[in-house]
Design a protein around this motif. Structure first.
Motif, mmCIF file in Angstrom:
data_model
loop_
_atom_site.group_PDB
_atom_site.id
_atom_site.type_symbol
_atom_site.label_atom_id
_atom_site.label_comp_id
_atom_site.label_asym_id
_atom_site.label_seq_id
_atom_site.Cartn_x
_atom_site.Cartn_y
_atom_site.Cartn_z
ATOM 1 N N PRO A 69 -15.975 3.139 4.637
ATOM 2 C CA PRO A 69 -15.017 3.341 3.535
ATOM 3 C C PRO A 69 -14.912 4.821 3.171
ATOM 4 N N GLU A 70 -13.770 5.186 2.643
ATOM 5 C CA GLU A 70 -13.546 6.550 2.173
ATOM 6 C C GLU A 70 -12.856 6.485 0.821
ATOM 7 N N GLU A 71 -13.411 7.199 -0.114
ATOM 8 C CA GLU A 71 -12.872 7.171 -1.469
ATOM 9 C C GLU A 71 -11.494 7.806 -1.507
ATOM 10 N N LEU A 72 -10.619 7.214 -2.283
ATOM 11 C CA LEU A 72 -9.271 7.738 -2.467
ATOM 12 C C LEU A 72 -9.001 7.777 -3.963
ATOM 13 N N SER A 73 -9.087 8.974 -4.541
ATOM 14 C CA SER A 73 -8.945 9.125 -5.985
ATOM 15 C C SER A 73 -7.688 9.929 -6.291
ATOM 16 N N PRO A 74 -6.895 9.464 -7.250
ATOM 17 C CA PRO A 74 -5.702 10.239 -7.622
ATOM 18 C C PRO A 74 -6.088 11.461 -8.435
ATOM 19 N N THR A 90 -6.221 3.477 6.668
ATOM 20 C CA THR A 90 -7.230 4.408 6.181
ATOM 21 C C THR A 90 -6.602 5.767 5.909
ATOM 22 N N ARG A 91 -7.308 6.518 5.117
ATOM 23 C CA ARG A 91 -6.860 7.870 4.811
ATOM 24 C C ARG A 91 -6.904 8.760 6.049
ATOM 25 N N GLY A 92 -7.952 8.603 6.853
ATOM 26 C CA GLY A 92 -8.076 9.408 8.061
ATOM 27 C C GLY A 92 -6.987 9.119 9.072
ATOM 28 N N ALA A 93 -6.617 7.838 9.255
ATOM 29 C CA ALA A 93 -5.562 7.489 10.201
ATOM 30 C C ALA A 93 -4.214 8.005 9.728
ATOM 31 N N ALA A 94 -3.925 7.878 8.434
ATOM 32 C CA ALA A 94 -2.657 8.384 7.904
ATOM 33 C C ALA A 94 -2.581 9.895 8.047
ATOM 34 N N TRP A 95 -3.696 10.585 7.788
ATOM 35 C CA TRP A 95 -3.732 12.042 7.927
ATOM 36 C C TRP A 95 -3.467 12.446 9.375
ATOM 37 N N ALA A 96 -4.098 11.754 10.312
ATOM 38 C CA ALA A 96 -3.928 12.073 11.726
ATOM 39 C C ALA A 96 -2.493 11.847 12.182
ATOM 40 N N THR A 144 4.649 9.925 -7.794
ATOM 41 C CA THR A 144 4.189 8.735 -8.514
ATOM 42 C C THR A 144 5.305 7.708 -8.674
ATOM 43 N N ARG A 145 6.534 8.040 -8.251
ATOM 44 C CA ARG A 145 7.608 7.052 -8.258
ATOM 45 C C ARG A 145 7.318 5.919 -7.269
ATOM 46 N N TYR A 146 6.469 6.204 -6.263
ATOM 47 C CA TYR A 146 6.153 5.196 -5.248
ATOM 48 C C TYR A 146 4.900 4.396 -5.592
ATOM 49 N N CYS A 147 3.941 5.032 -6.237
ATOM 50 C CA CYS A 147 2.707 4.344 -6.619
ATOM 51 C C CYS A 147 1.969 5.214 -7.620
ATOM 52 N N PRO A 148 1.097 4.636 -8.420
ATOM 53 C CA PRO A 148 0.375 5.450 -9.410
ATOM 54 C C PRO A 148 -0.786 6.245 -8.827
ATOM 55 N N TRP A 149 -1.230 5.893 -7.615
ATOM 56 C CA TRP A 149 -2.397 6.558 -7.027
ATOM 57 C C TRP A 149 -1.925 7.622 -6.044
ATOM 58 N N VAL A 150 -1.787 8.856 -6.540
ATOM 59 C CA VAL A 150 -1.347 9.979 -5.718
ATOM 60 C C VAL A 150 -2.325 11.131 -5.915
#
Length: 492
Positions: free
Chosen positions: A228-233, A147-153, A94-100
């Motif tokens: 879209p894909e939900e991204l929830s911390p 996107t979450r999928g691209a970062a994961w890949a 969370t030092r980089y962003c609040p949404w982890v």
């Protein structure tokens, strides 16, 4: 897009999370692996780079791994400890962003939209992540995209940063397994000649959807950003604490207890909403000279009843030095346990509640760990037929069934003079001359062969309940393999 800002997502993958966690505490040279029993077989669960360099891999049986690498160092794996370690890393990130949030059992996902400039840009952020984890001894793979999928890949199949709006160009050459699909689906696509994400994106969508279902195309669209894909911390754990700032300092014990009562009502309402109970409570009293004093209360059972908890604070509050006055009270439950709502019944629990409160009161003076109780143990051996456990962390249990009564007082065997297999008619014990009036037995007890005990290596014991004419009721035993008589207990 969020008000003209392109979403940017970072995926962190820890391929050796479990082994890195262990090696951080106890470094080891050479190949190292953690093992886990799966399907009645001991298999490699996680291994370091040195073990992989020698041809070992996850899922390999431990016996085969030792054949490949005789110098392999191994330890049992603890998946629950790994999960707690990952949660710790999430909190650090969370030092980089609040949404982890968590990404499976070995990864994290960060929504760094609008936060990369705080570290000098995306390249500086990725570099900082690599450097910090390298210093911590943790292997990490980083991927970044819209996107979450691209970062994961990218994190799990090559790494790197996808430029904004160019997801297909960044992940097009990656295998179809990078779309977070099942292994069987990935294998079937490769058999059809669709080996990369680019191949899949050019194939007819209708036929693929009919054969593999809508989930395959959904994963593709999510990775490319068309869906879209939900991204929830991960939600932060609830904080069980309340505070009261006073307009005027107070110094009387009654005033402090009144303030504590108000704080308890608020805290117990929070505990009830989460179906938890407090085991450790800390009351912090801040004086006007900025000095603070704490009153810690350790409970024998998890509680959230303010009327039962408040009197237990009395002794600690009486010992507080208020100085020139107290202007702030803070009450916090530093340790909580689940306490679900229970169905009311006609059976009263008041006596048990009073016992728990008594244990708490005694524990505040001598320590809860020093208030102990006896618990039955599943063993025929008299010395092993009971356990001693802290009363605050155990419940009374019914006695373990035995074919014969057991003495109230048990002590180490004390030899007496006697011959033969029957109890002696007269004998001396503890400087007393005793005469046998009635003897009941024998009850033969064999040693537990799977445990080593110096006192029971002599073999069998034949126990007798002996009532003497002098009024003593003793527990005697005879050892037939090396004839001798001993007294080990006394009945009430």
């Amino acid at each position: 897009m969020f008000d003209g800002i392109t979403r940017r997502v970072v995926s962190l993958w820890f391929p050796r999370l479990a082994s890195d966690r262990v090696l951080r505490a106890r470094p080891a040279e050479g190949p190292f692996a953690l093992t886990l029993i799966e399907s009645n077989a001991n298999r490699l669960y996680c291994l370091n780079q040195a073990a992989e360099d020698q041809g070992l891999n996850r899922g390999m049986s431990y016996s085969d791994a030792r054949a490949f690498a005789p110098s392999l160092i191994s330890q049992p794996a603890h998946p629950q400890a790994d999960e707690r370690f990952l949660v710790t890393l999430r909190r650090w990130a969370t030092r980089y962003c609040p949404w982890v949030g968590l990404e499976g059992r070995d990864g994290l996902v960060l929504d760094v939209t609008g936060a990369t400039h705080l570290l000098g840009g995306e390249a500086a952020l990725i570099k900082d992540i690599h450097q910090r984890f390298a210093r911590a001894g943790i292997t990490v793979r980083v991927g970044m995209g819209d996107t979450r999928g691209a970062a994961w890949a990218l994190a799990r199949h090559g790494g790197g940063v996808a430029a904004p709006g160019q997801m297909l160009e960044a992940i097009g050459n990656l295998p179809v397994a990078a779309l977070r699909i099942e292994d069987a689906t990935s294998l079937a696509l490769q058999r059809l000649g669709l080996r990369t994400i680019s191949d899949l994106s050019r194939a007819p969508r209708a036929s693929l959807a009919r054969r593999f279902g809508a989930s395959l195309m959904l994963r593709l669209d999510q990775a490319l950003g068309t869906q879209p894909e939900e991204l929830s911390p991960l939600a932060e754990p609830p904080h069980y604490g309340t505070r009261m700032t006073l307009p005027e300092p107070i110094g009387l014990t009654s005033d402090v207890m009144a303030g504590t009562s108000r704080l308890l009502d608020q805290l117990c309402a929070k505990l009830k909403a989460q179906e938890t109970g407090a085991r450790v409570l800390t009351l912090t009293l801040r004086r006007v000279d900025q000095d603070s004093q704490q009153v810690e209360l350790r409970l024998a059972r998890p509680l959230r009843d303010p009327h039962r908890i408040l009197p237990l604070f009395q002794r600690g509050v009486d010992a507080v030095d208020a100085g020139f006055g107290i202007d702030q009270l803070r009450l916090e439950a530093t340790q909580v346990e689940p306490l679900p709502v229970q169905q009311l019944s006609h059976v009263a629990t008041g006596r048990q509640d009073k016992l728990d409160d008594l244990i708490t009161r005694i524990g505040t003076r001598i320590g809860l760990e020093n208030v102990q109780r006896f618990l039955p143990a599943d063993s025929h051996i008299p010395e092993r037929s009971f356990l001693i456990a802290p009363a605050a962390h155990s419940r009374p249990e019914p006695g373990w069934g035995t074919p014969r009564p057991r003495p109230l007082i048990l002590f180490a065997p004390e030899p007496i003079a006697g011959t033969g297999a029957q109890p002696p008619r007269q004998f001396r014990w503890r400087r007393m001359s005793l005469t046998t009036g009635r003897a009941t037995g024998p009850e033969r007890i064999a040693p537990e062969w799977w445990l080593s005990d110096e006192n029971w290596r002599s073999g069998l014991r034949d126990y007798w309940h002996v009532e003497t004419r002098q009024g003593r009721r003793l527990w005697l035993f005879h050892t037939p393999q090396s004839p001798g008589w001993f007294v080990q207990g006394e009945f009430a």
